[in-house]
Each structure stands twice: as C-alpha cells, then as structure tokens.
Design a protein around this motif. Structure first.
Motif, PDB file in Angstrom:
ATOM      1  N   SER A 145       0.132  -1.141 -12.107  1.00  0.00           N
ATOM      2  CA  SER A 145       0.949  -2.283 -11.674  1.00  0.00           C
ATOM      3  C   SER A 145       1.732  -1.978 -10.406  1.00  0.00           C
ATOM      4  O   SER A 145       2.167  -2.902  -9.706  1.00  0.00           O
ATOM      5  N   ALA A 146       1.905  -0.688 -10.088  1.00  0.00           N
ATOM      6  CA  ALA A 146       2.646  -0.342  -8.865  1.00  0.00           C
ATOM      7  C   ALA A 146       1.921  -0.789  -7.608  1.00  0.00           C
ATOM      8  O   ALA A 146       2.521  -0.913  -6.537  1.00  0.00           O
ATOM      9  N   LEU A 147       0.620  -1.057  -7.752  1.00  0.00           N
ATOM     10  CA  LEU A 147      -0.169  -1.481  -6.586  1.00  0.00           C
ATOM     11  C   LEU A 147      -0.202  -2.998  -6.412  1.00  0.00           C
ATOM     12  O   LEU A 147      -0.987  -3.506  -5.611  1.00  0.00           O
ATOM     13  N   PHE A 148       0.618  -3.733  -7.185  1.00  0.00           N
ATOM     14  CA  PHE A 148       0.562  -5.190  -7.153  1.00  0.00           C
ATOM     15  C   PHE A 148       0.759  -5.761  -5.736  1.00  0.00           C
ATOM     16  O   PHE A 148      -0.061  -6.596  -5.299  1.00  0.00           O
ATOM     17  N   PRO A 149       1.793  -5.354  -4.987  1.00  0.00           N
ATOM     18  CA  PRO A 149       1.955  -5.946  -3.632  1.00  0.00           C
ATOM     19  C   PRO A 149       0.782  -5.653  -2.718  1.00  0.00           C
ATOM     20  O   PRO A 149       0.383  -6.512  -1.903  1.00  0.00           O
ATOM     21  N   HIS A 150       0.219  -4.484  -2.853  1.00  0.00           N
ATOM     22  CA  HIS A 150      -0.894  -4.107  -1.978  1.00  0.00           C
ATOM     23  C   HIS A 150      -2.179  -4.862  -2.340  1.00  0.00           C
ATOM     24  O   HIS A 150      -2.971  -5.183  -1.462  1.00  0.00           O
ATOM     25  N   MET A 151      -2.352  -5.130  -3.635  1.00  0.00           N
ATOM     26  CA  MET A 151      -3.513  -5.924  -4.030  1.00  0.00           C
ATOM     27  C   MET A 151      -3.370  -7.366  -3.554  1.00  0.00           C
ATOM     28  O   MET A 151      -4.356  -8.006  -3.170  1.00  0.00           O
ATOM     29  N   VAL A 152      -2.146  -7.888  -3.575  1.00  0.00           N
ATOM     30  CA  VAL A 152      -1.930  -9.257  -3.110  1.00  0.00           C
ATOM     31  C   VAL A 152      -2.260  -9.379  -1.622  1.00  0.00           C
ATOM     32  O   VAL A 152      -2.807 -10.384  -1.163  1.00  0.00           O
ATOM     33  N   LYS A 153      -1.955  -8.348  -0.841  1.00  0.00           N
ATOM     34  CA  LYS A 153      -2.272  -8.376   0.590  1.00  0.00           C
ATOM     35  C   LYS A 153      -3.772  -8.494   0.840  1.00  0.00           C
ATOM     36  O   LYS A 153      -4.201  -9.059   1.846  1.00  0.00           O
ATOM     37  N   CYS A 154      -4.552  -7.945  -0.094  1.00  0.00           N
ATOM     38  CA  CYS A 154      -6.012  -7.983   0.069  1.00  0.00           C
ATOM     39  C   CYS A 154      -6.585  -9.379  -0.095  1.00  0.00           C
ATOM     40  O   CYS A 154      -7.784  -9.582   0.139  1.00  0.00           O
ATOM     41  N   MET A 155      -5.769 -10.336  -0.535  1.00  0.00           N
ATOM     42  CA  MET A 155      -6.261 -11.705  -0.666  1.00  0.00           C
ATOM     43  C   MET A 155      -6.557 -12.318   0.691  1.00  0.00           C
ATOM     44  O   MET A 155      -7.341 -13.273   0.789  1.00  0.00           O
ATOM     45  N   GLU A 156      -5.939 -11.810   1.734  1.00  0.00           N
ATOM     46  CA  GLU A 156      -6.147 -12.359   3.069  1.00  0.00           C
ATOM     47  C   GLU A 156      -7.444 -11.810   3.656  1.00  0.00           C
ATOM     48  O   GLU A 156      -7.472 -10.960   4.533  1.00  0.00           O
ATOM     49  N   THR A 157      -8.526 -12.284   3.092  1.00  0.00           N
ATOM     50  CA  THR A 157      -9.849 -11.853   3.530  1.00  0.00           C
ATOM     51  C   THR A 157     -10.838 -12.972   3.285  1.00  0.00           C
ATOM     52  O   THR A 157     -10.589 -13.874   2.464  1.00  0.00           O
ATOM     53  N   ASN A 158     -11.946 -12.907   3.957  1.00  0.00           N
ATOM     54  CA  ASN A 158     -12.994 -13.911   3.769  1.00  0.00           C
ATOM     55  C   ASN A 158     -14.062 -13.462   2.780  1.00  0.00           C
ATOM     56  O   ASN A 158     -15.008 -14.207   2.525  1.00  0.00           O
TER      57      ASN A 158
END
Length: 787
Positions: A49-62
């Motif tokens: 769960s500590a990686l939650f913010p970093h995983m959310v950033k990965c949404m900005e992709t095609n």
C-alpha cells in the motif's frame, strides 16, 4: 509460465524502493514490469500500500494494459487508502470521457463502480449517467451493471437521480447484451427493495425483451427469463405470446436456463383461457425435467427437489412417466429418497400397483434408510389410493414373512394404517403380525403392534399374555409405548375382564405411582375412575368408532407456500424448500446479493460465542457432577454415621414407624398413605378432570350443567368416538349432554391439545380424591385391591 513465476519469487530487502523507482521511470516497459511485480506481491498477501501514490501516477498513460493493472491495484487498496483514492478520481473521469476508446470508457466506469467509497459517488454519478446514454453497447452494458453497484453504496442517490428510469429505458435497446444487463441490474434492485421495477406498460417493452432471449448468451438468457417471470400478463393472448417465445428454451442444455423457462411457463399457463393449449404446454414441461433428472447426481437432486413441489401444483404432469423415477442401483441415497417421495405424489389408480411392487423391491435393499422410506411411502399410497390396498396388503404379508428386520419394523406400522383405514378386514394380516411380536424393537413398531393387539384382542389368541409381556418392561419403554399399552390394556379389560383383571390392576397402579410422565399418570387416573364407576360406558368410549385417516399426507405444503416456491425456481430456495425470508433467518443470506450480510454475520458471531459459552458451562457442570460422583460414597458413609448418632439420641416417636410385611420387606407407614400431590411436572386439572378424579377443593353436590368444552379433550385421552354422557352423570349427577370423542390411536394421548399445567394444586384435592376412591371401591370391588 516460467516468466510469470519470477514475479512471485522472494524479493530483495529494498524491493519497495526499487519498485518505486521503476514506477516513476520514463520507460513504459519498465513501468509495466514494476506494476506486474506489485500486483504479484499483492496477490500473495504482501502489503504494498505504500506504493499507492506512485501507482496512481501510472494512470497517466495511453497503455490499456498498464491502466488495467493500476485499476486492479486501486480497487484492492481503495478502502484502506480512501483519502488517496480520491486522487485518482480526475483520472477516472478523464478516461470515462475518452471518446476514441469505448473500452477505456467502460473500464473506467467499471472500476469506479467497484470502488465502494461514498466520497467518490458524486464524482462517479456524472460519468455513470453518460455511460448509460453512450452510443456504444459495450459502455452501456457496463454502466447498467454499475448502477446496481452504486445502489448498494447509496440507494437514495440512485432513486433521486432517476437512474432506474435510465435502466428501464435500456430494456428497449437493440443490443441483447445491453437488455440482459439492464434486466440483471433491475432484478438486483427489485430484490433489495422488495418492489418490482420492471415496467411493461401495454407490453411495449415485452417484445424487445422476448426478442433478446434468442440473441443473448446463457447468462443473459437467465436474467431475461427471470425478469419475464416477474411480469403478470395483461390477458390470455399476451400469456400465449410469452409461452410461445419461451418454449424453445426447454430444449436448452443449460439446467439454469431450463428451470428459468419452466418458472415462466408455469406462471403464465394459469392466464391462458384455452384449456387445450394449457394442457399442451403442461405436457411439454415433463420431458425436459425428466431429461435433467437423468444427468449427474447433483443435477438429478436439483431437478427432483423442484419436481417435488411442481407436482403439487400440476399433479398429472408425470403420470405417464413414472418409470423415470424408479431408483437405479448406482443412484446415491439422497437421490433415491427423493425419487421415493415423488413416486407417492404421482401414484394414481392406473399406476398404483406398479409403484407398490417397485417399493416392495426397495424394501429388500441394504440401505436401511431407503428401506424405511419405501415402506412409509407404501403406507402413504394406501391412504391416497384405496384401490392399492389389496396388493399392498399382500406385499406387507410377504415382507413380514421373509423380509429383513428393519423392513419388519416399518411393515407393522403400515399394517396398522391398513387396519385403521379398513377395519375388520385383512385379518390374515393381523395373525401374521402377531406371530413376530417378539421381533419389534422400534418405538413406533412396538406402539403399532400394541394398538393392534388391543383393538383386535377378541380374535387374537393369548392377547392377554402379549399385553402382560409388554407390561413387564412398562417403566423402561418410551412414553409413546406406555400410553398405547395403557389404552390397549383397558380395551382388553372391557373385552375380556376375566383374563385381564390382574393386568389392568397392576398396570394402573404402576402408572399412577411410579410413572414420571404427568400425561401418563392423568390417563391412568381417568381410566381408573371410569372403570371403577361404569365399565360399560368406558367400553363405549374406548371401543367407539375411529376417525378416518387423512389421505393427503403426501401433500406437505400449503397452496400459498407452493406459489412462493414456484416463484423461487432456479434459486437455492427451491432446493431447501424454504422462502427467502426463512433462508435469511436461518443462514444469514442476503436476499439481494446472496452473500452473508454484515448484520447477519454479527448475529452469527454472537450466536457462536453464546453457543461456546453454553458449551463451556456444560463442560463445567459435567466436571462438577463427576467430582460429586467421586465424593458420593464418602458422603454416604458420613451420612450413615450421623444417622446412627441420631438413632441413639432421638426418641423412636420422631422416626416413621416400621413394620414387617408378609413378604418380608421393610415398609414405612408412609407407603400406606394415598399418593401425594405431584411436583412441578404435574399438570393441572380442568373443571372436567376435577369432576372425574374428585379433586374439587370445595366438594359440592353435582348440579345440572352442560358438558364443558373440555369433553372433546377427554375423548382424546380415552381414545374413542362413541357418545358418552357428561362425567357428572358417571359420578351421580344429572347432566346428560353427549359428546363425540375421536380416537387418536397412535401418538400423543392428548392429541394436539395438552392439559395446561398448574403447579399450585392444593393438597386438600388429593384428600378429596382419596375419599372418592373409597366410594369407587364399594361400587366395583374388582378394582379395590388395585387402589
């Protein structure tokens, strides 16, 4: 597989830091590999769960592949990271508005629906409305399911925002998958609210839905058929139209679709006015159900459980297919038992002989449960179809002569039913049953043979000796046998008083002085008083005409309950034969989702804790009893020593005087007194019982009064239906009103009505009973010794 297994291997100490760097990498492939590694660690239970913010950033992709991984991660950790989950809302809304990719729009709507957080429902609402009105069917069918998910989070919002109307509009969509998903969502909401939201005004939506049945996949067909089953047709023509469209579904290989189609047809066939068409549709239901009952055992059981109550609605549907319900040698026991029950329900005049012969074969099976069920079924068929009694009686004779012991126990019960249903017939059956009187060991079997001996004592050789033999184990027998033996002994006495005088005296004395059951004691006291005052009228009561046995015992459910079960075909309720409300109460199953609700789970946990507490108390109690048993010999020894000291110190006047009996036994004067008042278990006497037993605390002369309503209860106790006069007449009164008393024969001596208990009976009542007993002795010296 080798490449994927590397994701589940143990990682280094700095794995979270490395994954964080990879997720923030500019290389798309590195991000994908890192996301896969995170999902793999999440799958095996590691906390990422500590990686939650970093995983959310990965949404900005095609990349759709990467978005799917990120969406899966967010769904898993959204509840524990609710504040951070809001960060992803903007990305979800952006994806839901992506016009170039319907797949991405649907993926965003589905993910937002799976995130059960109330904080984002308002943001989800706009995207959901757009999805329901989207031009692409894939997006609409995804949005339709999302409405039911939103309803579980915020039902009020769904109602206020008119999302249900948008769903109802999808019922007219041209795509079958969209229609099916709209039906599924509306079914979920309807079940949760208890209100039907399917709107088929003037049948305008009905044609669209019926057309979608043929084009949908299997799951879609099930949901569409379920929705149609909730609709009441406006007229006979509309019911015929529904049946014509649904009939082809009976040939489907999927059992769920088959049962759903059966549900629709059974409901709509009642609205058809053309009797010929109605009968034709009913006949078409039999082959697919029989075909389903010929598959694997699990499918067979489901089909048989549904057929069981369908037969009560349509009893003639399988009369020409009875052999389909004959048991096979390799059928599991639970399937065989269901088939035996169905054979009872399909039995009629034309096929009863065949079914009886088949049940006779089952009585020779090695499985005792099947043997018992088959003979019970034979007895039910005798009550249902009178024409079957001739061949059934012959089968019972064969079983008595050559059958196995377990079959004999059930055969005597069936024999008793035959003699009750057809009195004074089949006397050969009586003699054969009595010959093996020593081999009956089951409770119901012993009670049945005792009833036969008492009822036909005049034609049975040595009937008095049979009753006397059962009398030897009177106190050890179950209450059902004791009650039946008491009634049989009274019947024997009124028929053959010279042979059974000693038997009735001993039995009445034992029942009144040593029996623990208050019902048994009350019956013995009543018989005692009746025989002491007027044996002739007692004979009229106990030997009176018996009521006819019910012939519909195979119909176990009411019509209202059958209608409820028919509406639950293809659900678990139809297998358990319970309503949804009963399933919720018993198993804690939510009607809307089929899952255990939170409230029910809390109740189950509390119940299990309470049960555990009770078990601990029982274990403690058993341990204390064990300790008490161990110390009991020591306490007895100490008690004897104390009593020895009392004998030395106290005078003889303070102890009960002892005397030597003729038999050499030491008895106290206490035994010479009349029976004391019963303790807490003693039932109270009604006004009628007070008159019979002389238990009125303020004795007054008999008055001219009408027979109280308890007279029928007295008839249940005495076991007869002959008219008898009021008990006040037996005891010297002038009341002459008559009452009819049915003979319940087997079972509870008081029928369904128990004498109410009253633990505060005055001791003076028993003194009055003793005084009246003196009068009884003078009126009938034959029973004086028994008192």
């Amino acid at each position: 597989l080798i490449q994927m297994s590397s994701y589940f291997q143990s990682s280094k100490n700095s794995e979270i830091s490395e994954l964080q760097l990879d997720l923030n990498s500019m290389n798309l492939d590195v991000k994908k590999e890192a996301a896969k590694q995170v999902i793999a660690m999440m799958t095996i239970g590691k906390d990422v769960s500590a990686l939650f913010p970093h995983m959310v950033k990965c949404m900005e992709t095609n990349s759709i592949e990467l978005k799917k991984l990120v969406y899966l991660y967010i769904i898993n950790y959204a509840k524990s990271k609710a504040d951070l989950a809001i960060m992803a809302v903007n990305s979800f809304q952006k994806d839901a508005r992506e016009k170039s990719s319907p797949l991405l729009r649907a993926l965003a709507i589905r993910t937002m629906g799976c995130i059960r957080i109330e904080k984002i429902t308002n943001e989800f609402l706009e995207s959901l409305k757009n999805g329901l009105q989207d031009y692409d069917p894939y997006v609409k069918k995804t949005a339709a399911i999302a409405v039911s998910k939103l309803f579980t989070i915020n039902p009020k919002m769904v109602m206020e925002q008119d999302l249900i109307k948008l769903l109802q509009g999808l019922l007219q969509d041209g795509n079958a998958i969209v229609v099916a998903n709209a039906c599924a969502s509306l079914l979920e909401i309807s079940n949760a609210t208890g209100k039907n939201y399917f709107k088929f005004s003037k049948g305008q939506n009905l044609n669209k839905i019926l057309s979608a049945v043929n084009e949908s996949n299997e799951w879609g067909q099930i949901f569409i058929l379920e929705s149609i089953s909730t609709y009441d047709p406006a007229n006979s023509d509309q019911a015929e139209q529904i049946c014509e469209r649904v009939l082809p579904r009976l040939s489907h290989n999927n059992p769920a679709i088959l049962l759903s189609a059966v549900k629709v047809l059974i409901k709509n066939v009642d609205f058809i006015t053309d009797n010929t068409m109605r009968q034709g549709i009913i006949k078409k239901l039999a082959p697919p159900l029989i075909s389903m009952a010929s598959k694997e055992p699990e499918f067979q059981y489901v089909a048989l459980r549904n057929i069981s109550f369908i037969l009560q609605k349509q009893p003639t549907i399988f009369q020409n297919n009875i052999k389909s319900f004959f048991c096979k040698f390799n059928d599991p026991v639970y399937v065989k038992l269901e088939k035996v029950e169905i054979l009872v329900k399909v039995a009629c005049k034309s096929n009863c002989d065949t079914i009886i012969q088949e049940l006779k074969e089952y009585s020779q099976d090695i499985d005792m449960e099947l043997v018992s069920a088959s003979l019970k079924a034979m007895g039910q068929i005798i009550l249902k179809v009178e024409q079957s009694v001739r061949i059934a009686a012959q089968c019972i004779l064969d079983i008595i002569k050559f059958g196995q012991p377990m079959a004999l126990q059930e055969a005597v019960v069936v024999g008793k039913d035959i003699l009750r249903k057809f009195p004074n017939k089949y006397q050969t059956l009586i003699q054969e049953l009595v010959k093996r009187v020593d081999e009956y060991y089951e409770v119901e079997a012993k009670a049945s043979i005792i009833w036969i001996v008492g009822e036909y004592a005049e034609i049975i050789d040595k009937s008095d000796k049979i009753i006397a033999k059962f009398q030897e184990t009177f106190l050890e027998d179950p209450d059902q046998v004791k009650l039946q033996l008491l009634t049989a002994a009274v019947k024997l006495y009124v028929k053959q008083p010279e042979k059974s005088e000693e038997i009735i005296q001993t039995l009445l004395k034992t029942a009144t002085e040593e029996a623990d059951n208050p019902d048994l004691r009350d019956r013995a006291y009543i018989y005692w008083r009746m025989l002491s005052t007027n044996p002739a009228k007692t004979a009229d009561v106990v030997l009176g005409t018996k009521p006819n046995l019910a012939d519909d015992s195979y119909n176990t459910y009411s019509e209202e309950f059958i209608e409820e079960l028919l509406s639950q075909i293809s659900t678990i309720c139809s297998i358990h034969h319970k309503t949804p409300e009963e399933m919720v109460r018993q198993y804690g199953i939510s009607k809307s989702s089929g899952m255990i609700s939170r409230l029910s789970q809390v109740k189950l946990d509390a119940g299990s804790k309470a049960k555990q507490s009770v078990q601990e108390k029982q274990i403690t109690s058993i341990a204390e009893e064990s300790d008490e048993e161990e110390t009991k010999p020591r306490k007895k020894k100490e008690k004897k020593e104390k009593l020895g000291k009392l004998d030395d110190d106290s005078s003889s006047d303070e102890l009960p005087a002892k005397k030597k009996s003729k038999k050499g036994k030491i008895e106290t004067e206490l035994l010479a007194k009349p029976p004391k008042k019963a303790q807490a278990s003693q039932p109270a006497s009604s006004g009628l019982i007070d008159d019979l037993l002389g238990m009125d605390s303020n004795p007054t002369p008999a008055q001219t009064t009408a027979v109280p309503p308890q007279a029928d209860l007295l008839g249940d106790i005495l076991g007869g239906t002959a008219p008898v006069q009021a008990p006040t007449d037996l005891l010297g009164g002038v009341a002459t009103q008559q009452a009819v008393h049915p003979d319940f024969g087997m079972g509870d001596p008081f029928g369904d009505d128990q004498i109410p208990s009253n633990n505060e009976k005055a001791d003076g009542d028993w003194d009055a009973f003793e005084d009246d007993d003196k009068v009884a002795k003078n009126s009938n010296p034959a029973l004086a010794n028994a008192q």
